[in-house]
Motif scaffolding. Structure first.
Motif, PDB file in Angstrom:
ATOM      1  N   ARG A  50       2.497  -3.278   5.582  1.00 14.28           N
ATOM      2  CA  ARG A  50       1.414  -2.609   6.343  1.00 14.28           C
ATOM      3  C   ARG A  50       1.999  -1.800   7.738  1.00 14.28           C
ATOM      4  O   ARG A  50       1.386  -0.731   7.563  1.00 14.28           O
ATOM      5  CB  ARG A  50       0.198  -3.360   6.917  1.00 14.28           C
ATOM      6  N   ARG A  51       3.011  -2.289   8.088  1.00  8.37           N
ATOM      7  CA  ARG A  51       3.686  -1.607   9.055  1.00  8.37           C
ATOM      8  C   ARG A  51       4.172  -0.226   8.729  1.00  8.37           C
ATOM      9  O   ARG A  51       4.167   0.859   9.135  1.00  8.37           O
ATOM     10  CB  ARG A  51       4.672  -2.387   9.823  1.00  8.37           C
ATOM     11  N   LEU A  52       4.969  -0.253   7.479  1.00  8.31           N
ATOM     12  CA  LEU A  52       5.820   0.510   6.676  1.00  8.31           C
ATOM     13  C   LEU A  52       4.897   1.688   6.205  1.00  8.31           C
ATOM     14  O   LEU A  52       5.150   2.906   6.389  1.00  8.31           O
ATOM     15  CB  LEU A  52       6.564   0.204   5.602  1.00  8.31           C
ATOM     16  N   ARG A  53       3.649   1.181   5.852  1.00  2.51           N
ATOM     17  CA  ARG A  53       2.749   2.210   5.262  1.00  2.51           C
ATOM     18  C   ARG A  53       2.279   3.129   6.650  1.00  2.51           C
ATOM     19  O   ARG A  53       1.945   4.520   6.307  1.00  2.51           O
ATOM     20  CB  ARG A  53       1.579   1.766   4.754  1.00  2.51           C
ATOM     21  N   ARG A  54       1.785   2.495   7.542  1.00  2.00           N
ATOM     22  CA  ARG A  54       1.311   3.296   8.863  1.00  2.00           C
ATOM     23  C   ARG A  54       2.596   4.357   9.201  1.00  2.00           C
ATOM     24  O   ARG A  54       2.295   5.393   9.586  1.00  2.00           O
ATOM     25  CB  ARG A  54       1.045   2.416   9.930  1.00  2.00           C
ATOM     26  N   GLU A  55       3.871   3.767   9.296  1.00  2.00           N
ATOM     27  CA  GLU A  55       5.136   4.683   9.598  1.00  2.00           C
ATOM     28  C   GLU A  55       5.062   5.671   8.605  1.00  2.00           C
ATOM     29  O   GLU A  55       5.837   6.862   8.832  1.00  2.00           O
ATOM     30  CB  GLU A  55       6.087   3.827   9.670  1.00  2.00           C
ATOM     31  N   ARG A  56       5.089   5.472   7.378  1.00  2.00           N
ATOM     32  CA  ARG A  56       5.540   6.425   6.265  1.00  2.00           C
ATOM     33  C   ARG A  56       4.342   6.455   5.232  1.00  2.00           C
ATOM     34  O   ARG A  56       4.354   6.088   4.115  1.00  2.00           O
ATOM     35  CB  ARG A  56       6.758   5.768   5.369  1.00  2.00           C
ATOM     36  N   PRO A  57       3.346   7.205   5.774  1.00  2.00           N
ATOM     37  CA  PRO A  57       1.989   7.416   4.900  1.00  2.00           C
ATOM     38  C   PRO A  57       2.150   8.214   3.818  1.00  2.00           C
ATOM     39  O   PRO A  57       1.434   7.899   2.891  1.00  2.00           O
ATOM     40  CB  PRO A  57       1.039   8.089   6.111  1.00  2.00           C
ATOM     41  N   GLY A  58       3.278   8.854   3.517  1.00  3.87           N
ATOM     42  CA  GLY A  58       3.352   9.663   2.316  1.00  3.87           C
ATOM     43  C   GLY A  58       4.265   9.288   1.373  1.00  3.87           C
ATOM     44  O   GLY A  58       4.559   9.744   0.399  1.00  3.87           O
ATOM     45  N   ALA A  59       5.049   8.110   1.885  1.00  3.63           N
ATOM     46  CA  ALA A  59       6.192   7.801   0.832  1.00  3.63           C
ATOM     47  C   ALA A  59       5.611   6.804  -0.322  1.00  3.63           C
ATOM     48  O   ALA A  59       4.542   6.027  -0.108  1.00  3.63           O
ATOM     49  CB  ALA A  59       7.156   6.805   1.886  1.00  3.63           C
ATOM     50  N   GLU A  60       6.443   6.813  -1.206  1.00 10.23           N
ATOM     51  CA  GLU A  60       6.216   5.800  -2.458  1.00 10.23           C
ATOM     52  C   GLU A  60       6.472   4.402  -1.772  1.00 10.23           C
ATOM     53  O   GLU A  60       7.748   4.342  -1.500  1.00 10.23           O
ATOM     54  CB  GLU A  60       6.870   6.168  -3.523  1.00 10.23           C
ATOM     55  N   LEU A  61       5.764   3.566  -1.867  1.00  8.46           N
ATOM     56  CA  LEU A  61       6.122   2.143  -1.107  1.00  8.46           C
ATOM     57  C   LEU A  61       6.118   1.227  -2.375  1.00  8.46           C
ATOM     58  O   LEU A  61       5.179   0.906  -3.023  1.00  8.46           O
ATOM     59  CB  LEU A  61       5.128   1.730   0.026  1.00  8.46           C
ATOM     60  N   ILE A  62       7.538   0.529  -2.388  1.00 13.05           N
ATOM     61  CA  ILE A  62       7.633  -0.092  -3.588  1.00 13.05           C
ATOM     62  C   ILE A  62       8.025  -1.536  -2.975  1.00 13.05           C
ATOM     63  O   ILE A  62       8.679  -1.727  -2.063  1.00 13.05           O
ATOM     64  CB  ILE A  62       8.656   0.441  -4.265  1.00 13.05           C
TER      65      ILE A  62
END
Length: 395
Positions: A50-62
């Motif tokens: 959840r934290r990484l999605r907030r920090e990297r909203p445009g990234a592919e999160l795997i």
């Protein structure tokens, strides 16, 4: 933005993350290499996502790792997650969009210490553990490949290499001739003479073979530090955990080691295992003294769905927390006393970033009075000690 890998959990995950990092390339992606050893680790994994999605909203999160392998649907259902990669595919170049024919060995650039994964998976069935479900059966890396990787890391400037795995002491049973971990260690030391310091990751005390014991107690290039998977200090709890050693076995092993070399002992210990009463908890606390444990990793028991222990009578959570706190307090006292005993000694310390701290061979943390070049081994005189680390200056 560049690709990144966030690692939770064990040293094996750390080693695998370095390989994933090399395979990712320069795309806008972030990988969470998850852990499932406890319910808290799974919760921490979800929080990191959840934290990484907030920090990297445009990234592919795997998401990969044990938690994602055990519960792929649960992690795939998270709105923040784009893709889940199971453990059995996490080192496949195609999983990360790489066209390399095979995964490159991790290089640990910028790190003083390097890790080499020599084994994966586990064939045992401890009643509290979900890791076999996440990692599969035990399988070993051929000794020649291990030697080549260690030699490459030494050539790259690493002064300490750590051999790691899920169940490290089961190494070799699946290879031709069934070599032991001891034979692997002997081969690494013999064929990589430029390696100054070899450290071993967590060991199952019942599987330490005679050659390995001889090497640990007689070979100065092996760090005088063993971390044992002991888990408890009462025989009935050990039996209910489905461990394969007794309390007396653990104490006797440490006595044999200590009679031959001053080796610092670490251990994993679980507080509040199902059916544990106060006398059983006291026996585990006493094991810290009886087995001379100075590096204790304390885990409050965490019920894991689908494990036999989850079906046993549970200790109330407040009691689990109290027993874990008491176990940590006893472990802290033992470590503080041990550190104080090292004052006025000279320790060989691997200097780590930013150059004012490092770890001795016995894995005591040492903080320096003045910076030294990171990545070097230095003789450090120990001038003082706190409750958790040593204070030193170049000798």
């Amino acid at each position: 933005m560049s690709a990144d890998v966030v690692t939770l959990g064990c040293r094996l995950n750390i080693a695998e993350s370095e390989t994933i990092r090399a395979l990712l390339g320069d795309g806008d992606a972030v990988v969470v290499n998850s852990c499932a050893v406890t319910a808290a680790a799974v919760k921490e994994t979800r929080a990191a996502i959840r934290r990484l999605r907030r920090e990297r909203p445009g990234a592919e999160l795997i998401v990969t790792g044990c938690a994602a392998t055990i519960d792929p649907a649960g992690f795939a259902a998270m709105a923040e997650v784009d893709r889940v990669v199971a453990n059995d595919a996490k080192l496949a170049p195609a999983s990360w969009g790489s066209t390399l024919p095979a995964a490159p060995p991790p290089r640990f650039a910028g790190h003083a210490r390097a890790l080499v994964a020599v084994q994966n998976g586990c064939d045992h069935a401890c009643t509290f553990c979900t890791i076999p479900a996440g990692r599969g059966a035990s399988r070993s890396v051929a000794a020649g490949a291990v030697v080549d990787q260690v030699a490459g890391l030494v050539a790259a400037g690493h002064r300490e290499v750590v051999l790691t795995g899920v169940d490290l002491t089961s190494y070799g049973h699946d290879l031709p001739g069934a070599p032991t971990l001891g034979s692997l260690v002997e081969r690494v030391l013999r064929l990589v003479p430029a390696l100054p310091r070899l450290r071993l990751s967590s060991l199952d005390s019942v599987e330490i073979d005679p050659l390995l014991l001889d090497l640990v107690t007689g070979e100065p290039r092996i760090c005088p530090h063993l971390h044992l998977s002991l888990q408890a200090g009462h025989d009935l709890i050990l039996k209910r955990m489905k461990r394969r050693h007794s309390r007396a076995d653990a104490v006797a092993l440490v006595e044999r080691i200590k009679a031959r070399r001053d080796v610092a002992i670490g251990a994993d210990l679980i507080a509040g295992f199902p059916t544990e009463d106060e006398a059983m908890a006291a026996a585990t606390r006493a094991l810290i003294d009886d087995a001379q444990i100075v590096h204790a990793h304390i885990f409050p028991y965490s019920s894991r769905a689908g494990t036999p222990a989850a079906r046993m009578p549970q200790v109330p959570p407040p009691v689990v927390r109290e027993r874990a706190a008491a176990l940590r307090a006893r472990a802290s006292e033992a470590k503080t006393a041990w550190l104080a005993s090292l004052v006025d000694s000279v320790q060989e310390v691997l200097i780590e970033r930013p150059g004012v701290r490092g770890h001795a061979g016995n894995f005591a943390e040492v903080r320096l009075s003045a910076p030294l070049e990171p990545g070097t081994l230095a003789r450090i005189r120990i001038d003082g000690a706190t409750e958790t680390y040593l204070l030193g200056s170049p000798s």
